[in-house]
Design a protein around this motif. Structure first.
Motif, PDB file in Angstrom:
ATOM      1  N   GLU A  75       4.696  -1.752   2.802  1.00  0.00           N
ATOM      2  CA  GLU A  75       5.426  -2.123   4.012  1.00  0.00           C
ATOM      3  C   GLU A  75       6.837  -1.571   3.869  1.00  0.00           C
ATOM      4  O   GLU A  75       7.208  -1.042   2.837  1.00  0.00           O
ATOM      5  CB  GLU A  75       5.444  -3.638   4.195  1.00  0.00           C
ATOM      6  CG  GLU A  75       5.941  -4.411   2.990  1.00  0.00           C
ATOM      7  CD  GLU A  75       5.771  -5.914   3.150  1.00  0.00           C
ATOM      8  OE1 GLU A  75       5.609  -6.371   4.297  1.00  0.00           O
ATOM      9  OE2 GLU A  75       5.800  -6.633   2.142  1.00  0.00           O
ATOM     10  N   TYR A  76       7.632  -1.703   4.920  1.00  0.00           N
ATOM     11  CA  TYR A  76       8.994  -1.159   4.873  1.00  0.00           C
ATOM     12  C   TYR A  76       8.973   0.288   4.372  1.00  0.00           C
ATOM     13  O   TYR A  76       9.574   0.634   3.356  1.00  0.00           O
ATOM     14  CB  TYR A  76       9.902  -2.005   3.983  1.00  0.00           C
ATOM     15  CG  TYR A  76       9.844  -3.479   4.264  1.00  0.00           C
ATOM     16  CD1 TYR A  76      10.201  -3.976   5.518  1.00  0.00           C
ATOM     17  CD2 TYR A  76       9.430  -4.384   3.295  1.00  0.00           C
ATOM     18  CE1 TYR A  76      10.142  -5.341   5.788  1.00  0.00           C
ATOM     19  CE2 TYR A  76       9.361  -5.741   3.556  1.00  0.00           C
ATOM     20  CZ  TYR A  76       9.712  -6.214   4.809  1.00  0.00           C
ATOM     21  OH  TYR A  76       9.652  -7.554   5.079  1.00  0.00           O
ATOM     22  N   ASP A 269       5.829  -3.704  -3.641  1.00  0.00           N
ATOM     23  CA  ASP A 269       5.906  -2.963  -2.382  1.00  0.00           C
ATOM     24  C   ASP A 269       5.225  -1.601  -2.390  1.00  0.00           C
ATOM     25  O   ASP A 269       5.181  -0.936  -1.353  1.00  0.00           O
ATOM     26  CB  ASP A 269       7.382  -2.757  -1.998  1.00  0.00           C
ATOM     27  CG  ASP A 269       8.083  -4.066  -1.667  1.00  0.00           C
ATOM     28  OD1 ASP A 269       7.384  -5.035  -1.322  1.00  0.00           O
ATOM     29  OD2 ASP A 269       9.319  -4.113  -1.750  1.00  0.00           O
ATOM     30  N   SER A 310       6.363   1.711   9.257  1.00  0.00           N
ATOM     31  CA  SER A 310       6.302   0.388   8.638  1.00  0.00           C
ATOM     32  C   SER A 310       5.249  -0.484   9.314  1.00  0.00           C
ATOM     33  O   SER A 310       4.554  -1.263   8.647  1.00  0.00           O
ATOM     34  CB  SER A 310       7.671  -0.286   8.703  1.00  0.00           C
ATOM     35  OG  SER A 310       8.609   0.401   7.891  1.00  0.00           O
ATOM     36  N   ALA A 314       2.159  -2.033   7.253  1.00  0.00           N
ATOM     37  CA  ALA A 314       1.998  -3.484   7.173  1.00  0.00           C
ATOM     38  C   ALA A 314       0.637  -3.921   7.702  1.00  0.00           C
ATOM     39  O   ALA A 314       0.120  -4.984   7.321  1.00  0.00           O
ATOM     40  CB  ALA A 314       3.115  -4.172   7.942  1.00  0.00           C
TER      41      ALA A 314
END
Length: 484
Positions: A75-76, A269, A310, A314
């Motif tokens: 994500e991000y 992450d 993102s 996600a």
């Protein structure tokens, strides 16, 4: 009797005053703030600072490992789309120079004390690690402060030196440092978290660094590259036992920075990229299980597409893609500065160029793959031999195999992607960046990191001169050795 008492107290006062005058300077000395730091403390500080920046969560992870396309973001995903954080760049730059300055302070202190060969050895170690740091910075940014760096208030705004001239200076300084070391004499009494004070290994590291610098300039200055590499080849890292690594331990705060990110802070992450998993599975590469874990939902190795938004990232379950093998974020997993695998690949390339390095390209190529396999715990000789036989030496295979082997060393892998023009080698399976909506103007893999914003603000005139000298302070500006 009264007069005798007066005389007694007068004598006591004189003694106390005399004693106080003798040690009066001690009153102004703070034992908790020593004016001279032992040189071994400065070495430890520099080594840890460089290791923490090189392998930190926002450096090797969010830049090195993503721009090299080993890792995607669960994500991000801004970093895989080239939207980098300005403060991270500022910190990387300043911390590298802080460490370089600590190493310079070792040499400054040693100039005030006659330590004989021990001082020479300490200065040589500091020079080799300084050179490694400067070289890393040049290969990331291009021109950097070098000749005028570390001058403190005398030159608070240092000019940038030309990257090609820095390379030449580093070859000279490393060569001199390696020659100056006498392993039979004392070095640092403690504090060396790379080699534990083993001076012969520092010599091997210095020679190996000369190999790396030499191969980087092999296309723009083959004559200097050849003399540099052939002169250092016999003294380079010759086994995994000689690897130059930050030796992290399991006790805080001296742990692998990725452990802090993944375990302490719980920020898991990153995962495997689809393209890198495709490369490894296509070759039936046994290292895939050492690099990643099978996707929890399928039991097979699956990667996340590189460079997605993102929102898309996600929306893909973490169980659907291969996550990092926990060993790479173990508290004591080493932070590699240079290793046997890399020196072997460099010597294979040098031998292919016809340079006298004591072996053949095929031999060094096999040696490099074996060193990588062994480092990751794959030791069955027959399996390794079968893999090499299925992927025999060729110019293209060397490029692809070096890319696979440099996993976890994001910064250096990125440099080799650029030098070897790996995005044009179809077998490497890199993603075509031009097909991705990104946040910066690029036409291929990033060519450099832009200068920190603090340099633009605090050293503006010299920043502008450097930007002009390299062509432009842009992600797409080639370094001098990148001539594709």
């Amino acid at each position: 009797m009264k007069n005798l008492h007066k005389l007694y107290f007068l004598l006591i006062a004189v003694i106390i005053f005399a004693s106080s005058c003798e040690d009066i300077t001690e009153i102004n000395e703070d034992p908790n703030r020593p004016t001279e730091v032992p040189v071994e403390y400065l070495l430890t500080s520099a080594e840890r600072q460089l290791g923490n920046r090189l392998y930190g969560g926002f450096d090797n992870v969010a830049f090195g490992m993503t721009v090299s396309q080993y890792w995607a973001q669960n994500e991000y995903s801004d970093e895989t789309r080239y939207q980098f954080r300005a403060n991270t760049n500022n910190t990387f730059w300043s911390d590298f120079y802080t460490a370089i300055n600590d190493l310079q302070e070792i040499k400054t202190i040693n100039r005030t004390i006659d330590k004989g060969q021990q001082g020479v050895n300490q200065d040589a170690v500091a020079t080799i690690l300084q050179s490694w740091a400067y070289h890393s910075m040049v290969d990331i940014y291009g021109d950097i402060p070098f000749e005028e760096a570390l001058q403190g208030t005398d030159i608070p705004s240092p000019a940038y030196s030309d990257q090609q001239e820095i390379y030449t200076a580093l070859i000279d300084s490393i060569s001199s440092a390696v020659a100056a070391i006498d392993p039979s004499a004392p070095g640092f009494p403690g504090g060396d978290v790379i080699f534990g004070g083993d001076l012969s290994k520092w010599q091997k590291f210095g020679n190996s660094l000369l190999l790396r610098i030499g191969i980087r300039i092999s296309e723009v200055n083959p004559g200097l590259a050849e003399t540099t590499i052939t002169g250092a080849a016999s003294g380079a890292i010759a086994s995994n036992a000689d690897n130059a690594s930050i030796q992290y331990i399991t006790a805080q705060p001296n742990v692998n920075p990725l452990f802090v990110s993944y375990v302490v802070n719980g920020r898991q992450d990153y995962c495997a990229t689809e393209n890198f998993v495709g490369l490894l599975t296509g070759l039936s590469d046994p290292r895939i299980g050492e690099y990643f874990t099978p996707a929890a939902s399928t039991g097979t190795f699956e990667g996340l597409p590189y460079g997605v938004t993102s929102a898309v990232a996600a929306g893909i379950s973490r169980d659907a893609v291969s996550q990092l093998n926990p060993q790479v974020y173990a508290a004591d997993f080493p932070g590699i500065l240079m290793d046997y695998m890399e020196t072997s690949f460099i010597l294979a390339e040098a031998a292919a160029n016809g340079w006298a390095v004591g072996g053949t390209a095929e031999t060094y190529y096999a040696q490099a793959i074996t060193a990588s396999m062994n480092f990751w715990g794959i030791t069955e000789a027959a399996d390794i031999a079968a893999y090499i036989a299925a992927n025999p030496y060729s110019e293209e295979n060397l490029k692809v195999q070096k890319y696979i082997a440099m996993y976890y060393q994001g910064w250096q892998s990125w440099a080799e992607i650029r030098r070897m023009n790996l995005e044009s080698v179809d077998a490497a399976n890199l993603v075509d960046i031009t097909d991705i909506e990104v946040f910066v103007d690029v036409t291929s893999v990033l060519k450099r990191r832009i200068y920190p914003q603090n340099e633009q603000t605090l050293n503006g005139a010299n920043y502008s001169a450097a930007s002009s000298n390299i062509g432009s302070d842009a992600y797409s500006t080639n370094l001098f050795w990148d001539i594709d």
